[in-house]
Design a protein around this motif. Structure first.
Motif, short mmCIF file in Angstrom:
data_model
loop_
_atom_site.label_atom_id
_atom_site.label_comp_id
_atom_site.label_asym_id
_atom_site.label_seq_id
_atom_site.Cartn_x
_atom_site.Cartn_y
_atom_site.Cartn_z
N VAL A 143 -13.47 -34.27 -0.71
CA VAL A 143 -14.80 -34.81 -1.04
C VAL A 143 -15.61 -34.99 0.24
O VAL A 143 -16.78 -34.58 0.34
N ALA A 144 -14.98 -35.62 1.25
CA ALA A 144 -15.69 -35.88 2.51
C ALA A 144 -16.03 -34.57 3.22
O ALA A 144 -17.13 -34.43 3.79
N LEU A 145 -15.12 -33.60 3.20
CA LEU A 145 -15.36 -32.34 3.88
C LEU A 145 -16.46 -31.53 3.19
O LEU A 145 -17.35 -30.96 3.84
N VAL A 168 -2.94 -24.22 3.00
CA VAL A 168 -3.98 -23.33 2.46
C VAL A 168 -5.36 -23.96 2.63
O VAL A 168 -6.32 -23.31 3.06
N MET A 169 -5.47 -25.25 2.30
CA MET A 169 -6.76 -25.93 2.43
C MET A 169 -7.12 -26.15 3.90
O MET A 169 -8.30 -26.16 4.27
N ASP A 170 -6.11 -26.31 4.75
CA ASP A 170 -6.37 -26.44 6.18
C ASP A 170 -7.00 -25.15 6.72
O ASP A 170 -7.89 -25.19 7.56
N ALA A 171 -6.57 -24.01 6.19
CA ALA A 171 -7.18 -22.73 6.59
C ALA A 171 -8.63 -22.66 6.14
O ALA A 171 -9.49 -22.12 6.86
N VAL A 172 -8.93 -23.20 4.96
CA VAL A 172 -10.32 -23.25 4.49
C VAL A 172 -11.16 -24.12 5.43
O VAL A 172 -12.28 -23.75 5.81
N PHE A 173 -10.62 -25.26 5.79
CA PHE A 173 -11.31 -26.15 6.73
C PHE A 173 -11.63 -25.43 8.04
O PHE A 173 -12.75 -25.51 8.56
N ARG A 174 -10.67 -24.69 8.55
CA ARG A 174 -10.88 -24.00 9.83
C ARG A 174 -11.93 -22.90 9.70
O ARG A 174 -12.69 -22.65 10.65
N ARG A 175 -12.00 -22.27 8.55
CA ARG A 175 -13.05 -21.27 8.34
C ARG A 175 -14.43 -21.91 8.34
O ARG A 175 -15.41 -21.33 8.84
N GLN A 176 -14.52 -23.11 7.78
CA GLN A 176 -15.81 -23.81 7.79
C GLN A 176 -16.21 -24.23 9.21
O GLN A 176 -17.39 -24.18 9.56
N ILE A 177 -15.23 -24.61 10.02
CA ILE A 177 -15.52 -24.91 11.42
C ILE A 177 -16.08 -23.68 12.11
O ILE A 177 -17.07 -23.74 12.85
N ALA A 178 -15.46 -22.53 11.86
CA ALA A 178 -15.94 -21.28 12.46
C ALA A 178 -17.36 -20.96 11.99
O ALA A 178 -18.20 -20.50 12.77
N ARG A 179 -17.64 -21.23 10.71
CA ARG A 179 -18.98 -20.93 10.16
C ARG A 179 -20.05 -21.77 10.83
O ARG A 179 -21.08 -21.23 11.28
N VAL A 180 -19.85 -23.08 10.89
CA VAL A 180 -20.90 -23.93 11.46
C VAL A 180 -21.01 -23.71 12.97
O VAL A 180 -22.09 -23.90 13.54
N THR A 181 -19.93 -23.29 13.60
CA THR A 181 -20.01 -22.97 15.03
C THR A 181 -20.90 -21.76 15.25
O THR A 181 -21.69 -21.72 16.21
N ARG A 182 -20.78 -20.76 14.37
CA ARG A 182 -21.65 -19.59 14.47
C ARG A 182 -23.11 -19.96 14.28
O ARG A 182 -24.01 -19.26 14.77
N GLU A 183 -23.36 -21.05 13.58
CA GLU A 183 -24.72 -21.52 13.36
C GLU A 183 -25.21 -22.45 14.47
O GLU A 183 -26.23 -23.12 14.33
#
Length: 319
Positions: A143-145, A168-183
């Motif tokens: 929810v927080a993420l 599996v969810m930790d991998a999703v979290f890391r993908r979101q970190i990569a996404r916002v970093t690209r932004e």
């Protein structure tokens, strides 16, 4: 200092006392625009207290903190407009559904990007219809993420963000970190999980007892640390213990494991060369070696990220 060069986060000499307990003791911290900066230390080191000061939730006893050049205690509304926060201990309103909590939290920052919200709910495999009181720790963390990532922010303050997530969810979290970093977003990630910081962060500050004891890029920090060796097939592995430049020698039969300082690598490599060696593995310096340097004791014991000390103060609020 011009606006382009101004750090997103700048803290100088932060001190925070809770009664007789000093949680921060002259902490200095600087986080540049677009950086993924790790705040590394065991529970009780002062990481959460630092984040709460940067959010303007608590006031430092002394010292200064600036976020986007603003004092978060004096101007919290202006700071919060561009900040997404994930606490380390997520509590939710029990009678609201997960989706209602997400909408409430994103609404405080102007509302979610609806497509992004839907994508995040699907990617995190989250059911937003259930009441918050039924959620496990991992689902409360989701929810927080989701609320943090569902609306773009200039700065993400993440306090133990992957706590309770499965791999599996930790991998999703890391993908979101990569996404916002690209932004071009800036991230300050507090953690005691060495592998998480090593994989996600390009700069690290290690905190001990409320003070920054080491800071730099991963390359800079690794340069200071020892390289790990494992050698098998040695005729006399015990001799390695007396070899200059070797540390923490462990022997099992004809095999030996040890660490070597950067300046001694040439001499150590020459010293272990002998006929009959059947295997040699070399691991580069890691954050773990740096961490143990600051938290290990003289008897070979260590403070770990799973332990808490008497100075820890847990700040858990409702989300």
């Amino acid at each position: 200092m011009n606006a382009a060069a101004q750090p997103v986060i700048e803290a100088r000499g932060l001190v925070k006392d809770f009664g007789k307990t000093r949680a921060l003791d002259g902490l200095n911290l600087s986080v540049a625009q677009g950086a993924v900066h790790g705040l590394l230390g065991p529970n009780g080191a002062g990481k959460s207290t630092t984040l709460r000061i940067l959010l303007g939730l608590i006031r430092p006893t002394s010292g200064t903190s600036r976020v986007f050049g603003l004092d978060p205690w004096a101007e919290p509304v202006a700071v919060h407009r561009d900040v997404a926060y994930v606490p380390g201990d997520v509590s939710l309103w029990p009678n609201l559904s997960g989706g209602e909590v997400i909408d409430l939290l994103t609404g405080l920052r102007g509302g979610a990007d609806e497509k992004l919200r839907r994508d995040l709910i699907e990617e995190f495999e989250f059911d937003p219809r259930k009441k918050a009181r039924t959620y496990s720790k991992g689902n409360r963390q989701k929810v927080a993420l989701i609320a943090a990532f569902a609306r773009p922010a200039r700065l993400y303050l993440l306090d133990e963000p992957s706590a309770g997530l499965d791999p599996v969810m930790d991998a999703v979290f890391r993908r979101q970190i990569a996404r916002v970093t690209r932004e071009s977003a800036t991230i300050l990630l507090s953690s005691h999980i060495l592998s998480e910081v090593e994989q996600l962060c390009d700069r690290v500050t290690i905190i001990r007892s409320g003070t920054a004891v080491e800071t730099g890029t991963l390359g800079e920090l690794r340069h200071l640390q020892r390289t790990h060796f494992r050698v098998t097939g040695l005729a006399d592995p015990a001799r390695l213990a007396a070899m200059p430049g070797t540390h923490r020698v462990s022997i099992a039969g004809s095999a030996a494991e040890f660490d070597a300082d950067p300046g001694d690598l040439g001499a150590v490599l020459a010293g272990i060369a002998e006929p009959g060696i059947s295997g040699l593995s070399v691991a580069p310096p890691s954050l773990e070696s740096l961490f143990l340097r600051h938290y290990g004791d003289g008897n070979g014991g260590q403070r770990t990220g799973n332990g808490k000390d008497s100075s820890e103060r847990t700040d858990s609020g409702v989300l």
